[in-house]
Design a protein around this motif. Sequence first.
Motif, PDB file in Angstrom:
ATOM      1  N   ILE A   1      -6.773  13.357  -8.314  1.00 34.24           N
ATOM      2  CA  ILE A   1      -5.576  12.710  -8.852  1.00 34.24           C
ATOM      3  C   ILE A   1      -4.763  12.227  -7.663  1.00 34.24           C
ATOM      4  N   ASP A   2      -4.520  10.905  -7.622  1.00 33.62           N
ATOM      5  CA  ASP A   2      -3.880  10.296  -6.465  1.00 33.62           C
ATOM      6  C   ASP A   2      -4.738  10.631  -5.244  1.00 33.62           C
TER       7      ASP A   2
ATOM      8  N   VAL B   1       1.305  21.718  -1.823  1.00 30.64           N
ATOM      9  CA  VAL B   1       0.691  20.502  -2.346  1.00 30.64           C
ATOM     10  C   VAL B   1       1.635  19.303  -2.270  1.00 30.64           C
ATOM     11  N   ASP B   2       2.932  19.516  -2.437  1.00 27.82           N
ATOM     12  CA  ASP B   2       3.885  18.410  -2.534  1.00 27.82           C
ATOM     13  C   ASP B   2       4.799  18.235  -1.326  1.00 27.82           C
TER      14      ASP B   2
ATOM     15  N   ARG C   1       4.827  11.404  -1.833  1.00 26.15           N
ATOM     16  CA  ARG C   1       4.691  11.330  -3.285  1.00 26.15           C
ATOM     17  C   ARG C   1       4.570  12.725  -3.870  1.00 26.15           C
ATOM     18  N   LYS C   2       5.382  13.034  -4.849  1.00 21.61           N
ATOM     19  CA  LYS C   2       5.351  14.341  -5.496  1.00 21.61           C
ATOM     20  C   LYS C   2       4.519  14.249  -6.766  1.00 21.61           C
ATOM     21  N   LEU C   3       3.681  15.252  -6.972  1.00 18.06           N
ATOM     22  CA  LEU C   3       2.774  15.264  -8.121  1.00 18.06           C
ATOM     23  C   LEU C   3       3.154  16.307  -9.172  1.00 18.06           C
TER      24      LEU C   3
ATOM     25  N   LEU D   1       1.607  17.751 -14.052  1.00 17.16           N
ATOM     26  CA  LEU D   1       1.115  17.133 -12.827  1.00 17.16           C
ATOM     27  C   LEU D   1       0.801  15.674 -13.143  1.00 17.16           C
ATOM     28  N   ARG D   2       1.486  14.768 -12.455  1.00 15.28           N
ATOM     29  CA  ARG D   2       1.262  13.343 -12.681  1.00 15.28           C
ATOM     30  C   ARG D   2       1.684  12.561 -11.454  1.00 15.28           C
ATOM     31  N   ASN D   3       1.117  11.393 -11.312  1.00 10.44           N
ATOM     32  CA  ASN D   3       1.478  10.477 -10.249  1.00 10.44           C
ATOM     33  C   ASN D   3       2.571   9.550 -10.760  1.00 10.44           C
TER      34      ASN D   3
END
Length: 226
Positions: free
Chosen positions: A131-132, A203-204, A209-211, A222-224
Motif C-alpha cells: 500500500i503506497d 511506520v508513519d 505521507r501518513k497512512l 490505514l489508507r493513502n
Amino acid sequence: MEILLVEDEPSVISLIERGLKGENHSISIAMDGFTGLKMAGLHTYDLIILDVMLPGMNGLDICRNIRMANKDVPILILSALNQTEDIVEAFNRDADDYLTKPFKLDELRARINRHSRKARMQAPPSNTITIDNLTIDRDSKHVERGSKAIVLTATEYRLLEYLMINKNKVLSRIDILEEVWGMDFNMSTNVVDVYVNYLRKKVDHPFERKLIHTVIGMGYVLRNEN
C-alpha cells in the motif's frame, strides 16, 4: 495439541488439567521458570501457557528467550497481573495472548481452540501486500517502507497486517482486539491505542505521507490520503 504449561500453583495446574481432559490435548508441566525454558527448547509444542510470577525466571523473560529461537509457537500469558501496563509489557515481549486470573475454563478453552484453528490454516502462495510505498511479506514477516526495513514486534506486525488487509476500512477497537489479540480480554484497557501509537512511530513518523489515521469515535483505518 501439545501444550506446555509453565505454572507453579498446583491448584491452577489441576484446574487446567481437569478442564482440558478429554479434549485431545497433551499437557506437559513445568513448575519453575528455568525448567519451563529448558523444556520449550528441547521439545516442539503447539502452544505454551506461561504464568508471569514463577520461581527462578519470570514468564516474560521466558517468553522473550523462547522468541529468540522460535518465532512461531503461540504463547499465552496467564497472570493475576491485570493492569494495562502489564498487558502491554507482555505483548512487548512478543506474547500472542493474555488471560488474567481468575479465569473461566470456557474462555481458556476458546483461546486454545482459536490458536489450534490458526495453526491449521495454510498461508496463500503469494503473500505480499503493498500500500503506497509500504510493503509486508506475510511469509518472511519482512516489512519495509520505501527502501527502509521496519523492525516490528510480533504484536505490532499482526496489527499492521490486519490494517493492511482491510485497507480503507474503518476498524473499531473491538474489531482489532478480537482479531489481533484473539478476544476482547479486557475492554477497559487502552492497549489498542498504545499499539497504534507504536506503529505510527515506526511506520508513519519518519515519512511525509501518513497512512494510519484515527476516525474519531469509530476507530482506525490505514489508507493513502493522496
